[in-house]
Structures are given as C-alpha cells and as structure tokens.
Enzyme design. Structure first.
Site, PDB file in Angstrom:
ATOM      1  N   GLY A 461       0.822  -1.198   0.000  1.00 35.61           N
ATOM      2  CA  GLY A 461       0.000   0.000   0.000  1.00 35.61           C
ATOM      3  C   GLY A 461       0.861   1.256   0.000  1.00 35.61           C
ATOM      4  CB  SER A 462       0.174   4.649   1.278  1.00 35.71           C
ATOM      5  OG  SER A 462      -1.001   4.811   0.516  1.00 35.71           O
ATOM      6  CB  SER A 463       4.226   1.351   3.664  1.00 36.30           C
ATOM      7  OG  SER A 463       4.113   0.110   2.985  1.00 36.30           O
ATOM      8  CG  PHE A 464       6.066   0.372  -2.727  1.00 36.18           C
ATOM      9  CD1 PHE A 464       7.222  -0.277  -2.312  1.00 36.18           C
ATOM     10  CD2 PHE A 464       5.842   0.505  -4.096  1.00 36.18           C
ATOM     11  CE1 PHE A 464       8.133  -0.788  -3.229  1.00 36.18           C
ATOM     12  CE2 PHE A 464       6.741  -0.005  -5.018  1.00 36.18           C
ATOM     13  CZ  PHE A 464       7.896  -0.648  -4.586  1.00 36.18           C
ATOM     14  CE  LYS A 465       0.283   6.494  -1.822  1.00 37.34           C
ATOM     15  NZ  LYS A 465      -0.824   7.208  -1.156  1.00 37.34           N
TER      16      LYS A 465
END
Length: 728
Positions: A461-465
């Site tokens: 999810g957004s932890s990959f941004k």
C-alpha cells in the site's frame, strides 16, 4: 631353386632370431618390474579402498596379497569374503555366522573407515606358511586408531588362494581375546544457547517436571488410574502401557511418561495468582493422588519468551528415522534432538556440538582392559543475536491479538532488534510433547499461528510511496516542486480506462511531492508511476533487490512488482505507484530500503548475528542520490510532525521521527466491498546521533473499520514510549 630355398630359410631364420630377442627383452622387463613391485609392496603403506577382484583362473600367490585382500573387505562390509580367506583350522573354531557377526559388530560399531596397512616384515621361509608383521591404521568414531600387529598364514593348494589366514580375535586388535568385547561409549554434548544482544536467554537450559510411574507402586488393577493419568497428561493409555512394557523397566524403575511445565517456587507459594497457575496446581495435585505417579525435575530446552519469539527461535524435536537417514555420519543418535525451524534449524551445526566417544576393550566382567581411542565431547556453541528481548516481548504483547508482522532494526548499523509474527505458537509445547489436540488446533486456526508473516511478501500500500518517489527522482521523471493539480478524490488518465478510477482519501493542494507524501495522495503517485513508465520502474526496482534473494540469515520471500514477468498494463502501472497492483514486498526488505533515507541514499544490510564491534555493511551503495534521499526523509518527517500527516499520532517532542503509513486493500475487484485491508507503518529516528536509534516496520491484517493504518500508528506510539522510556 636350392639357392632361393636357402635365401628363404635365412630370411625367416633371422626373423625368428629377432622375435626371440624381443620376447627375451620383454620377459626381462616384466621380471624386473615384478621384482621392484614386490620390494615396494613389502615396505610400503597400502591404502585399502577396494577389494581385489579375482577371476576364476587367478590365484593369489603371496601372503602379502592375501592379507591386503582380507583387510580390503572391511570397508566394503564383505565379511563373508573375509571368512573365505581364513584357514580350515580357524573355521573349525568359529562358524561363518559368528565370524561375520563378530567382525561386523566391531568394525561397524566403531565406524571403521580408511583402513590402511603398512607391511614391515614378511617371513615366508617356511614351507608351511608365512608370518607378516604390519602396522595398521583406521579412522573411527573416536578418531584414528593405529597399532602394530602380526598375522600368521598357512599354505593351501585349493581354490584361488595359495595362503590362508590363521584367524583369531587378536587379528582385529592385538589385545582382543575371544571373551572380550569392544565397547563404544558415546557422550552427547550440551546444546548451545541462543542469546539476545544483552545476554538474555532466548533458548537454552531450563528445568521442567517429568511425570512418571514407579510400576511396583501401581494398584493391582491400574486401569482406572492409567485412564486418569492419560486424561490429565493428554496422552493415550496405549502410549503409557508401551513405555511401561519396555525391557529395561523394573518394579522400582521411574518410567517417564511426559514432561510438563514446572511450577515455580513463586507459583507454589503465592496466595493470589493467575487462573493458569491455579490450573497447574490443580493438575499436579491430581497427578500425585494417583498411586505410583511421581513428579521429578528434569533438564529441558527452554524458551523463556514463549510465543513472543517462537517464530524467530524455532524449536527442537527428537530425531526421527528419516533424520538419521538424511544426516548419516553427523553424530546423531536415536536419543539426539535436532532444530526444526528458526534459529534452532539455521544454526543447528553450531548449536549441536560434537559427540564425545571412547572405544575400549573390556573383559567378560565389564572391566576396561585398554582404551583404544577417545574423542572429547565438544559442547555446542552459544549463538548471540542482535535481538533485544525486551523490545521483542513488547511488540508481541502489543500485537498478540492481531495477524501481524513486526520488524525492528537499527537503521544505521543494520542490527535487527526484533522479528515478531502474530498470532504465534509456543516452542515449549514441542519440548513438552505436542498433543494431537493442540497440534490440530494450531493447524485448524483460521488466524494461522504457525504461519511466519515476517518471512512473507505482502501488499505494501502507501508505505511503498517513498520508494516510488525515490525512483522518480533518480530517473529524473518527476520534479519535486511540480504541482500536478488538484484532481479531487478520484481520477483516471482518459476514457480508455473505462469505469476504472484511482481514488484517494485526501485532496492535495498544491499537489507536489512533499504534500503528496504527507497526505498520502494515491492520485499523485499513480501519475508518477505513469511518468516513469513500466520499463524504467521495473529496472529500478530490480536494482533495489526485487525478484532476488534478500541478503539475510533467514530465508525471506522475494519481493515482486508483477505476478508474471512485467507490469503489463497502464492501469496496473498506475496502481503500482501507490503500492497496489501486483506489488508485493517482504517487511524486512522494506525496512532495509527505508534505511536508505536515513543514510544519505545507502541501503544498509540487515543482520542477526551479534557483533561486539559493530561494522555496518552497505547492501545497496548509492541506491538513491543523497539530495533525493534527504528530500524524501524531510517529507517523511512531516508525515509524523505535521498535524495533517497520516502518522502524526506517533509524534514526539524529544526525538525527530520520520515515517510513512500505508493501507493496502485486499479484494477481488474494485467493486468488492467484502475485502479486507492491511495497515502498515514504517517509522525511524532520523537523527543518527540519537540514543538507541530504531526503525520499526509493522503490518497488521484486517484493519478495515479499525482505523486502517492509524491503528498501527497508535500501537507503534506505545512501543516507542516503552523503548525510549518516556511517556509523551
């Protein structure tokens, strides 16, 4: 005509003379070679690697050949062929069966190998036979045994042999007589301990209670008592009866039935205690009320942190027949244990140690006549890990009721401080004897307590941004100051996407990189991925360790960006930009990549084996340019410090923290409303000089309707308060 005949005869006569001369020379060479080889054999060390093969027409003519052939059969275990080489007089004193049994038991019992003889003297002057003096050397379970010996051979005219051996037991070892036996005594080493960074025990020596029966004290009809015992210990009556029927059991023997956890002194004496302790007390009282049942202390492998560290430490079990077959000549006995998972399996060789062994000749009274060889026991080595037991315990207790994984590491050294997977199992249950009921419950539990989540790959999810942002900056495809424009809460590139749209929770204005990270704007990062393009994104991710093994002591699942080969569609590429699509990342890998933002763009190699002198190793040098890494770190600091940041609940005034939240959707389709969500939070101390630097990477399943990633942020806030010892 006569002249031609004479010329013919002369010509052929010369040929014959030449032929005889050649044959004579060849014969002389053979004689000299044979003589040289004979002299060499009489004074040379001979390695007996394979038996001599004899054709029916071949005869072994020398006593040396007979002796060498005899000893060569030891390593091939052809004891019947050894028996063929002893003379008739010897065969009258020992049958073939007894001879084979005697030699097999001794040579295989001592694990004889690399058998060598060096012939020192041969006396074959007598027509009746020969005497050979020789030095013998062989490798055994207790090391090398070497000794001088003598063999007597008698002549024969039968079969393939001109000489046969006058056999006696002393041919095995000089001091061995017919009534003696060769004894092999094995002493097992103490298994090494597994320790945390501060020397606290994670796995090692402990004390438990052994519940057993003294058969002579049982009631005349013990049926009811055995049924009660089986019920209390959760074992079968048949298993108890089998142990009681063992050949060694006598009326006054203590027959162990099961090992259980020991009641500590405090548990025995404290007036007010937990329900679990009260149950243990009641169980022990009921056991001791059964005639013949006794409880005694016994040393066991203990796992003090129990469920908190079982996925990390793993567990040991008694070796099986399959283990013995799989690990021949590695010192395992039927009574040995072996590491089954985790650190216990990973460092099995170091932890197990080396058996001690003594080989001796004992007389018929059992007294030692001579020690032939001995090998000292070498206890297993202790393994010290970088793990902080207190942090390991705290993370487990905080997430015990969740389906989660937790990774904690020092982002500047790579030391892994905690690895937790919940729900968990208790390694101690394997030591005490896992009941079928408990084993079934662990396997049938839908929360999968045996499943090690920190080894898996998951949707980030957004932890990959931050990773996507770094890739965009590295390739030059994004300008951090560029405003993408406020697209609202949903967006699609064009009509070719049909009904598919990228959605986000918060509008971002201006929609630049910093604000997109702070607000966790899905639309911004979908656009970023499209700007980068699938080919460059895949290439950059490959360079960041995707689709390759992560350099770590524990085997981890490889991170991926596509299920099969490439990011194949535009929509899949857009979704990949905010950690969805087919992006799957291992938590340890993601934690390591976050260390790049703390170290000016260098990704630090995570490790588990403790080092007194810490020497950080760079796994991916210059993974990000320094200015790019620091730009992203600054934005991640605001994720925590800004009131609008998704990680603000973890903010501290005393320590600067940088982080990124992530909520990953797990569902069958965009329209699926029954899917679940994974909540992520990665957070680290961005000041290298802070006391006790830390990076936490936590993932919790099923956070839908529990606050999403905010649920994880609040948990991590509690962990950091405990870790730094300050309440905010």
């Amino acid at each position: 005509m006569a002249k031609r005949r004479r010329r013919y005869q002369n010509r052929h006569g010369n040929r014959n003379k030449t032929k005889y001369i050649v044959i004579g020379i060849v014969g002389l060479v053979i004689m000299i070679t044979t003589l040289a080889l004979t002299l060499l054999v009489k004074n040379q060390k001979i390695t007996l690697k394979a038996p001599w093969t004899l054709e029916k027409s071949t005869r072994i003519k020398t006593p040396e050949e007979t002796l060498r052939t005899y000893f060569s059969y030891i390593e091939t275990k052809e004891y019947d062929k050894m028996y063929e080489l002893i003379n008739e007089e010897s065969k009258q004193s020992v049958t073939s069966e007894d001879f084979i049994a005697r030699n097999q038991k001794i040579y295989e019992g001592i694990e004889a190998s690399n058998v060598q003889i060096q012939i020192t003297q041969v006396d074959d002057s007598s027509e009746l036979g020969a005497a050979i003096s020789y030095d013998m050397t062989l490798q055994t379970a207790a090391g090398e045994i070497s000794f001088p010996n003598q063999a007597v051979l008698t002549t024969t005219k039968e079969g393939n042999y001109q000489y046969l051996i006058a056999w006696e037991d002393a041919l095995i070892f000089p001091n061995l007589t017919k009534t003696d036996r060769v004894k092999v005594s094995i002493s097992q080493p103490e298994r090494g301990a597994i320790l945390d960074r501060n020397g606290n025990l994670l796995a090692g020596k402990g004390v438990a209670s052994s519940v057993g029966i003294v058969p002579g004290k049982l009631n005349e009809d013990p049926t009811q008592d055995l049924n009660q015992l089986a019920e209390l210990l959760k074992v079968s009556v048949e298993s108890i009866e089998k142990k009681l029927s063992a050949k060694w059991v006598k009326d006054d023997s203590f027959v162990p039935i099961k090992t259980i956890s020991k009641l500590t002194e405090l548990e025995q004496t404290t007036r007010y205690t937990s329900d679990e302790t009260l149950e243990k007390r009641a169980r022990n009282d009921a056991l001791l009320s059964i005639p013949g049942v006794m409880i005694s202390d016994t040393q066991v492998r203990s796992y003090p942190l129990g469920k908190a560290a079982s996925h990390l430490t793993g567990y040991i079990q008694q070796v099986t027949a399959e283990d013995l077959e799989k690990h021949p000549n590695e010192g395992y006995l039927e009574t040995s244990v072996i590491g089954r998972s985790g650190m216990e399996a990973l460092y099995e060789k170091e932890l197990k140690g080396i058996n001690g062994c003594e080989i001796s000749i004992v007389n018929e009274e059992g007294k030692t006549k001579l020690v032939l060889a001995s090998l000292a026991t070498q206890d297993g080595k202790d393994i010290q890990l970088t793990i902080d037991a207190s942090l390991q315990q705290a993370l487990y207790e905080s997430f015990a009721e969740d389906k989660s994984s937790s990774v904690a590491m020092n982002p500047y050294t790579g030391e892994v401080l905690a690895l937790v997977s919940t729900p968990s199992f208790d390694s101690n249950d394997f030591v005490f004897g896992m009941s079928q009921e408990l084993w079934d419950s662990l396997n049938e539990d839908e929360r999968m307590p045996l499943y090690n989540r920190f080894r898996q790959k998951l949707v980030p999810g957004s932890s990959f941004k931050p990773i996507i942002a770094a890739v965009g900056l590295e390739t030059g495809d994004i300008n951090p100051e560029e405003d993408y424009g406020n697209a609202g809460l949903s967006w699609q590139k064009d009509a070719s996407w049909g009904n598919y749209k990228v959605t986000t929770l918060h509008e971002t204005s201006p929609a630049n990189l910093e604000n997109a990270i702070i607000n966790s704007d899905n639309i911004y990062f979908a656009k970023t991925a499209l700007k980068i393009g699938s080919e460059k994104l895949q290439s950059e991710l490959d360079q960041l360790g995707f689709n390759t093994d992560i350099p770590f002591e524990i085997g981890l699942s490889k991170s991926q960006y596509a299920n099969e080969g490439d990011i194949s569609t535009e929509i899949l590429l857009a979704d990949s930009g905010y950690g969805q699509g087919q992006i799957l990342v291992n938590p340890v890998h993601l934690a390591a990549l976050y260390s790049g933002f703390a170290n000016d763009g260098n990704v630090i190699k995570p490790y588990l084996l403790y080092q007194k002198q810490v020497q950080p190793q760079i796994w991916l040098a210059n993974a990000f340019q320094m200015e790019n890494a620091n730009l992203i770190k600054s934005a991640m600091e605001q994720v925590v410090s800004s009131e609008h940041g998704t990680g603000h609940a973890a903010y501290r005034e005393d320590i600067v923290l940088a982080g990124k939240t992530g909520t990953a959707e797990i569902k069958a389709s965009k329209e699926d409303k029954s899917g679940t969500e994974l909540g992520w939070f990665g957070i680290f101390t961005s000041d290298k000089e802070v006391d006790k630097p830390i990076l936490l990477m936590n993932m919790v399943e099923d956070v839908k309707e529990r606050g999403g990633s905010g649920y994880v942020v609040r948990k991590d806030k509690e962990i950091l308060d405990q870790y730094f010892g300050t309440q905010q």
